[in-house]
Design a protein around this motif. Sequence first.
Motif, mmCIF file in Angstrom:
data_model
loop_
_atom_site.group_PDB
_atom_site.id
_atom_site.type_symbol
_atom_site.label_atom_id
_atom_site.label_comp_id
_atom_site.label_asym_id
_atom_site.label_seq_id
_atom_site.Cartn_x
_atom_site.Cartn_y
_atom_site.Cartn_z
ATOM 1 N N PRO A 70 0.842 -1.203 0.000
ATOM 2 C CA PRO A 70 0.000 0.000 0.000
ATOM 3 C C PRO A 70 0.874 1.249 0.000
ATOM 4 N N GLY A 72 0.647 5.716 0.169
ATOM 5 C CA GLY A 72 -0.092 6.969 0.238
ATOM 6 C C GLY A 72 0.597 7.971 -0.678
ATOM 7 N N GLY A 74 3.941 8.623 -0.445
ATOM 8 C CA GLY A 74 5.365 8.282 -0.606
ATOM 9 C C GLY A 74 6.307 9.243 0.097
ATOM 10 N N THR A 75 5.870 9.822 1.224
ATOM 11 C CA THR A 75 6.776 10.701 1.985
ATOM 12 C C THR A 75 7.393 9.962 3.176
ATOM 13 N N GLY A 76 7.103 8.686 3.304
ATOM 14 C CA GLY A 76 7.650 7.904 4.421
ATOM 15 C C GLY A 76 9.165 7.908 4.376
ATOM 16 N N ALA A 135 5.603 17.384 9.778
ATOM 17 C CA ALA A 135 6.249 18.461 9.026
ATOM 18 C C ALA A 135 6.024 18.313 7.524
ATOM 19 N N SER A 136 5.666 17.109 7.087
ATOM 20 C CA SER A 136 5.412 16.851 5.665
ATOM 21 C C SER A 136 3.957 17.104 5.284
ATOM 22 N N SER A 141 -0.222 11.842 3.076
ATOM 23 C CA SER A 141 -1.651 11.520 3.067
ATOM 24 C C SER A 141 -2.087 11.052 4.463
ATOM 25 N N ASN A 145 -0.480 8.624 7.348
ATOM 26 C CA ASN A 145 -0.353 9.073 8.752
ATOM 27 C C ASN A 145 -0.880 8.007 9.714
ATOM 28 N N SER A 150 1.662 8.598 12.738
ATOM 29 C CA SER A 150 2.486 9.807 12.647
ATOM 30 C C SER A 150 2.196 10.801 13.760
#
Length: 461
Positions: A70, A72, A74-76, A135-136, A141, A145, A150
């Motif tokens: 899965p 979202g 892609g900021t992980g 902060a992202s 998404s 989170n 998060s």
Amino acid sequence: MSHYASAYRILADTLGEDSVLAGLSIDSRFHSDKTSDLSGIPDLVLLPRSTHDVSEALRICSQYGIPVIPRGAGTGVTGGAVAVSGGAILSLERMNAIIETDEKNCTMTVQPGAATGAIQKEALSFGLLYPPDPASLKDCSIGGNLAESSGGPRAVKYGTTKDYVLGVEFVTIDGTIMRSGGKYVKNATGYNLAALLIGSEGTLAVITEITLRLIPAPEHSCDILASFDSLEKAADAVWLITAARLVPVTIEFMEEDAIRFVARNSPIQIPLSSGKAHLLIQLDAGTQRELTTRRKELLRSIKPLKGEVLIAKNEKTRALLWSARRGIRPAIEKESPVFLAEDCVVPRASIPSFVKEVKDFLNGKGLRTVIFGHAGDGNVHIDVLKYEMNYEEWKQMIPSIKKGIYEIAIRSKGTISGEHGIGSVRRDYMHLAFSEEELALMKRIKAAFDPDGLLNPGKMV
Ligand SMILES: Cc1cc2nc3c(=O)[nH]c(=O)nc-3n(C[C@H](O)[C@H](O)[C@H](O)COP(=O)(O)OP(=O)(O)OC[C@H]3O[C@@H](n4cnc5c(N)ncnc54)[C@H](O)[C@@H]3O)c2cc1C
């Protein structure tokens, strides 16, 4: 014909040709997330538009034994959404609607791909607040989170994502659609499956709809940037604030290098001071008078460097301070594209000794580090920069650096990650934080949801 080719045809017929990408049609953004030095090429990318699409996609993939990752936004930063060993990326980016804001119940129902920043903006237009603020937030998404549990700077006063989830709809690997919770604040009915999915990093089920709790937006707030002549004094100030029973919204902690890197790598310029470390503190209150009293009390208790306090009362200065804070990670990335980003969490009162021990450990290895983070909740970001070091030498050092940092955190009665999760880059260190029995229980939970281990394999457990 390979099982991927057969599955591709059925997936394309079921979801629509434009919802299934394979081979060269897969955009390179699906090869990585924001984890430094990690990538993987998926065999397929699936772009569902509805819960029904998600259900069909999972049903077909599980029939063909195709692993599903899965994704979202892609900021992980721990590789959770990266197809490190191939498989199908299930991107929730098209399911980004804000379905409903319910003023009477103070709730908002959203699809998982909705951006956290958009949710906050929508809530504020009703005079309501969705407090969690990674902060992202402009990019990440809400589904991501939840999956990462998060946090963000406001955790000190308002908690993290987990404190605002009332209900979820989710789909298990065989395509079954289920719900847990709803628009009600209390719930004492059975196991809390929604809570179990928070922090599950896409390994148990795919979250397809979320009902969030909103709170009244505070009337008055201000931000304070205070400087200190040593990292230790800034760290000490954090527990002095707690000891004074002041509950700020945020207490963010930045080493001088963090601010310097932002100034060097972006147009953001905040008045630099001679301080070695800085705290960015936000206070809020019901009245302006109460806010002023609390601000004075706070400055009395933390004793910053004389003349080194900036009180941001107007939106322009506040936005400047927060864009500097949010710009730290991208600035570090520019300084040294390869770097190690750790986010251990320790009891707040242990921050000074933890920071000192970590600094001594890394300095002893001759490494350049930047320490910053959500000090008010004990979540310390430790970024170790590769700079010019030979890549092979760097790669060899990483396991011992990570192990060393995690062991210090655990000795300080903390743990490996406060908000970024485990993903693929920390999985091999879970045994430092959990006993064999605890890990075995987690694996049994995973097997109950996903008996064939197809959902985000190789991540977390
Ligand atoms: C500059 C920067 C600043 C950051 N600041 C913070 C911060 O302050 N606090 C913080 O906590 N994090 C922070 N992060 C990390 C990151 O933004 C968060 O982890 C965020 O929650 C990831 O969301 P995403 O949508 O990008 O998820 P992704 O990266 O796409 O995925 C993350 C994980 O969630 C799973 N997942 C995604 N969507 C779903 C779904 N619908 N159902 C099931 N599983 C799903 C994925 O499989 C993966 O394991 C920061 C990152 C960057 C780059």
